[in-house]
Design a protein around this motif. Structure first.
Motif, mmCIF file in Angstrom:
data_model
loop_
_atom_site.group_PDB
_atom_site.id
_atom_site.type_symbol
_atom_site.label_atom_id
_atom_site.label_comp_id
_atom_site.label_asym_id
_atom_site.label_seq_id
_atom_site.Cartn_x
_atom_site.Cartn_y
_atom_site.Cartn_z
ATOM 1 N N PHE A 1 0.790 -1.124 -0.096
ATOM 2 C CA PHE A 1 -0.082 -0.201 0.039
ATOM 3 C C PHE A 1 0.772 1.321 -0.008
ATOM 4 O O PHE A 1 2.029 1.151 0.408
ATOM 5 C CB PHE A 1 -1.073 0.144 1.446
ATOM 6 C CG PHE A 1 -0.135 0.027 2.643
ATOM 7 C CD1 PHE A 1 -0.068 1.336 3.250
ATOM 8 C CD2 PHE A 1 0.058 -1.082 3.170
ATOM 9 C CE1 PHE A 1 0.652 1.350 4.516
ATOM 10 C CE2 PHE A 1 0.760 -1.253 4.501
ATOM 11 C CZ PHE A 1 1.161 0.062 5.055
ATOM 12 N N ARG A 2 0.298 2.307 -0.560
ATOM 13 C CA ARG A 2 0.914 3.514 -0.404
ATOM 14 C C ARG A 2 0.813 4.163 0.978
ATOM 15 O O ARG A 2 -0.471 4.495 1.442
ATOM 16 C CB ARG A 2 0.614 4.462 -1.508
ATOM 17 C CG ARG A 2 1.319 5.827 -1.586
ATOM 18 C CD ARG A 2 2.689 5.673 -2.573
ATOM 19 N NE ARG A 2 2.226 4.929 -3.931
ATOM 20 C CZ ARG A 2 3.325 4.842 -4.645
ATOM 21 N NH1 ARG A 2 4.644 4.771 -4.055
ATOM 22 N NH2 ARG A 2 3.105 4.642 -5.676
ATOM 23 N N SER A 3 1.892 4.397 1.675
ATOM 24 C CA SER A 3 1.711 4.914 3.072
ATOM 25 C C SER A 3 2.002 6.412 3.253
ATOM 26 O O SER A 3 3.094 6.866 2.947
ATOM 27 C CB SER A 3 3.078 4.151 4.038
ATOM 28 O OG SER A 3 3.160 4.596 5.274
ATOM 29 N N ARG A 4 0.997 6.920 3.948
ATOM 30 C CA ARG A 4 0.937 8.293 4.044
ATOM 31 C C ARG A 4 1.916 8.702 5.166
ATOM 32 O O ARG A 4 2.966 9.567 5.140
ATOM 33 C CB ARG A 4 -0.396 8.970 4.593
ATOM 34 C CG ARG A 4 -0.391 10.375 5.036
ATOM 35 C CD ARG A 4 -1.886 10.848 5.165
ATOM 36 N NE ARG A 4 -2.808 10.632 4.174
ATOM 37 C CZ ARG A 4 -3.994 10.895 3.982
ATOM 38 N NH1 ARG A 4 -4.464 11.492 5.123
ATOM 39 N NH2 ARG A 4 -4.958 10.810 2.857
ATOM 40 N N ALA A 5 1.992 7.749 6.335
ATOM 41 C CA ALA A 5 3.026 7.880 7.360
ATOM 42 C C ALA A 5 4.389 7.639 7.149
ATOM 43 O O ALA A 5 5.277 8.392 7.444
ATOM 44 C CB ALA A 5 2.696 6.824 8.362
ATOM 45 N N ARG A 6 4.700 7.018 5.802
ATOM 46 C CA ARG A 6 5.944 7.042 5.364
ATOM 47 C C ARG A 6 6.322 7.884 4.177
ATOM 48 O O ARG A 6 7.006 7.317 3.231
ATOM 49 C CB ARG A 6 6.480 5.435 5.084
ATOM 50 C CG ARG A 6 6.315 4.660 6.179
ATOM 51 C CD ARG A 6 7.136 3.424 6.409
ATOM 52 N NE ARG A 6 8.720 3.924 6.009
ATOM 53 C CZ ARG A 6 9.536 3.202 5.332
ATOM 54 N NH1 ARG A 6 9.256 2.217 4.999
ATOM 55 N NH2 ARG A 6 10.776 3.710 5.154
ATOM 56 N N ARG A 7 5.687 9.025 4.001
ATOM 57 C CA ARG A 7 5.971 9.859 3.247
ATOM 58 C C ARG A 7 5.485 9.545 1.663
ATOM 59 O O ARG A 7 6.336 9.772 0.771
ATOM 60 C CB ARG A 7 7.239 10.526 3.228
ATOM 61 C CG ARG A 7 7.465 11.190 4.413
ATOM 62 C CD ARG A 7 9.009 11.635 4.546
ATOM 63 N NE ARG A 7 9.422 12.402 3.754
ATOM 64 C CZ ARG A 7 10.340 12.222 2.490
ATOM 65 N NH1 ARG A 7 10.836 11.031 2.312
ATOM 66 N NH2 ARG A 7 10.613 13.265 1.823
ATOM 67 N N GLY A 8 4.507 8.679 1.682
ATOM 68 C CA GLY A 8 4.090 8.154 0.374
ATOM 69 C C GLY A 8 4.618 7.204 -0.376
ATOM 70 O O GLY A 8 4.405 6.667 -1.415
ATOM 71 N N GLN A 9 5.781 6.439 0.412
ATOM 72 C CA GLN A 9 6.496 5.331 -0.107
ATOM 73 C C GLN A 9 5.582 3.992 -0.146
ATOM 74 O O GLN A 9 4.454 3.950 0.468
ATOM 75 C CB GLN A 9 7.504 4.742 0.730
ATOM 76 C CG GLN A 9 8.617 6.119 1.103
ATOM 77 C CD GLN A 9 9.721 5.622 1.738
ATOM 78 O OE1 GLN A 9 10.406 4.510 1.549
ATOM 79 N NE2 GLN A 9 9.960 6.253 3.154
ATOM 80 N N ARG A 10 5.624 3.282 -1.278
ATOM 81 C CA ARG A 10 4.996 2.094 -1.295
ATOM 82 C C ARG A 10 5.499 1.060 -0.189
ATOM 83 O O ARG A 10 6.752 0.603 -0.237
ATOM 84 C CB ARG A 10 4.949 1.394 -2.790
ATOM 85 C CG ARG A 10 4.208 0.250 -2.745
ATOM 86 C CD ARG A 10 3.970 -0.280 -4.329
ATOM 87 N NE ARG A 10 2.803 1.003 -4.603
ATOM 88 C CZ ARG A 10 1.543 0.731 -4.392
ATOM 89 N NH1 ARG A 10 1.215 -0.139 -3.819
ATOM 90 N NH2 ARG A 10 0.738 1.524 -4.952
ATOM 91 N N VAL A 11 4.834 0.419 0.678
ATOM 92 C CA VAL A 11 5.207 -0.268 1.672
ATOM 93 C C VAL A 11 4.247 -1.723 1.691
ATOM 94 O O VAL A 11 3.487 -1.843 1.196
ATOM 95 C CB VAL A 11 4.623 0.222 2.989
ATOM 96 C CG1 VAL A 11 4.822 -0.851 4.277
ATOM 97 C CG2 VAL A 11 5.429 1.282 3.410
#
Length: 292
Positions: free
Chosen positions: A63-73
């Motif tokens: 998923f695309r993580s907002r908490a990780r600055r938009g990185q795909r996690v």
């Protein structure tokens, strides 16, 4: 690579010329080579062996993580053998070490196969979940806004709950950087943690000693000092294991000394190696099963 015992003995003339005092200096950690010497002499203990068994099903999503600055996690959930991926089981979150990602728990440590070999003896089977936490994030919010803990709490756990997994209180497992992450997460979210197990946690008492990149600066280091918030671990079943030849062993001993009660685990023959972590995994996994 450490020298083989054969090569060490073959070069023994020069080594012996240094005399017993030289060995003493190495033993005291004053000269480089203590871990290599102990490994060559078999003093760090045997390497753990990944069981040759078939693991259960594994689900991998991203998923695309907002908490990780938009990185795909990306995350992976590994189920015990013969258990459907719709089963409502508790979760053990595995936090990887420096340079790792969601695959490390399975490709490096073989956690899924250790679970498969032992789960029949446990009172509580569980799903092991591993997630991308950043290769050098140290599992805390960084100056650039990357926040792997917020990703876990606000994004990953809700997704696991949607799959029917029990996420109200989770188990934690981590090694090296992930071992530090286990202690930090448990201190910051004690109400979410049913039990926690750390192997060779990367701990420092002094900012001058930390790995480059582990913290943004001394303010960041102090803000995420796990020694300062140990009281939060009072009611959490805790296990800490560390090899006696691990460079983090003194800091781990100091951390344990500051706890209100001594955790399970201890200091065994071993170093900061995959072989040691694989050797300790069965005991760590069983500890979580008996405390979830």
């Amino acid at each position: 690579m450490p020298p083989s015992r054969r090569s060490l003995l073959a070069g023994g003339a020069g080594f012996l010329a240094a005399g017993a005092a030289g060995v003493g200096f190495i033993e005291a950690g004053l000269l480089p080579g203590r871990v290599h010497l102990h490994a060559a002499l078999g003093l760090t203990g045997p390497d753990g062996v990944v069981p040759s068994v078939t693991p259960g099903a594994r689900v991998t999503k991203s998923f695309r993580s907002r908490a990780r600055r938009g990185q795909r996690v990306t995350w992976s959930a590994s189920y015990p053998p013969d258990v459907p991926t719709t089963a409502r089981l508790p979760v053990v979150l595995a936090l990887h070490g420096r340079g790792g990602d969601h695959r490390s728990a399975f490709t490096d440590l073989g956690i899924d196969r250790f679970v498969a070999a032992a789960v029949a003896e446990w009172p509580t089977p569980y799903v092991v979940v591993s997630v991308d936490g950043g290769s050098l994030s140290f599992w805390h919010r960084r100056r650039d806004g990357d926040d792997p803990q917020a990703m876990i709490v606000d994004e990953l756990l809700p997704r696991l709950a949607e799959r029917g997994l029990r996420t109200d209180r989770i188990g934690l497992l981590g090694w090296s950087m992930g071992g530090y992450g286990v202690l930090l997460f448990a201190e910051r979210h004690p109400d979410r943690v049913a039990a926690a197990a750390a192997m060779s946690p990367a701990l420092w008492r002094d900012y001058d000693d930390v790995w480059p990149g582990a913290f943004d600066d001394v303010t960041d280091f102090r803000a995420h000092d796990v020694y300062a918030r140990q009281a939060a671990l009072r009611d959490i079943p805790l296990r800490i294991d560390c090899g006696r030849d691990d460079p983090f062993a003194p800091a781990a001993r100091a951390f344990i000394a500051g706890l209100d009660r001594r955790p399970a685990g201890g200091f065994q023959r071993g170093a900061h190696t995959l072989g040691y972590w694989r050797r300790m995994l069965p005991a760590q996994l069983a500890f979580l099963a008996w405390n979830l």
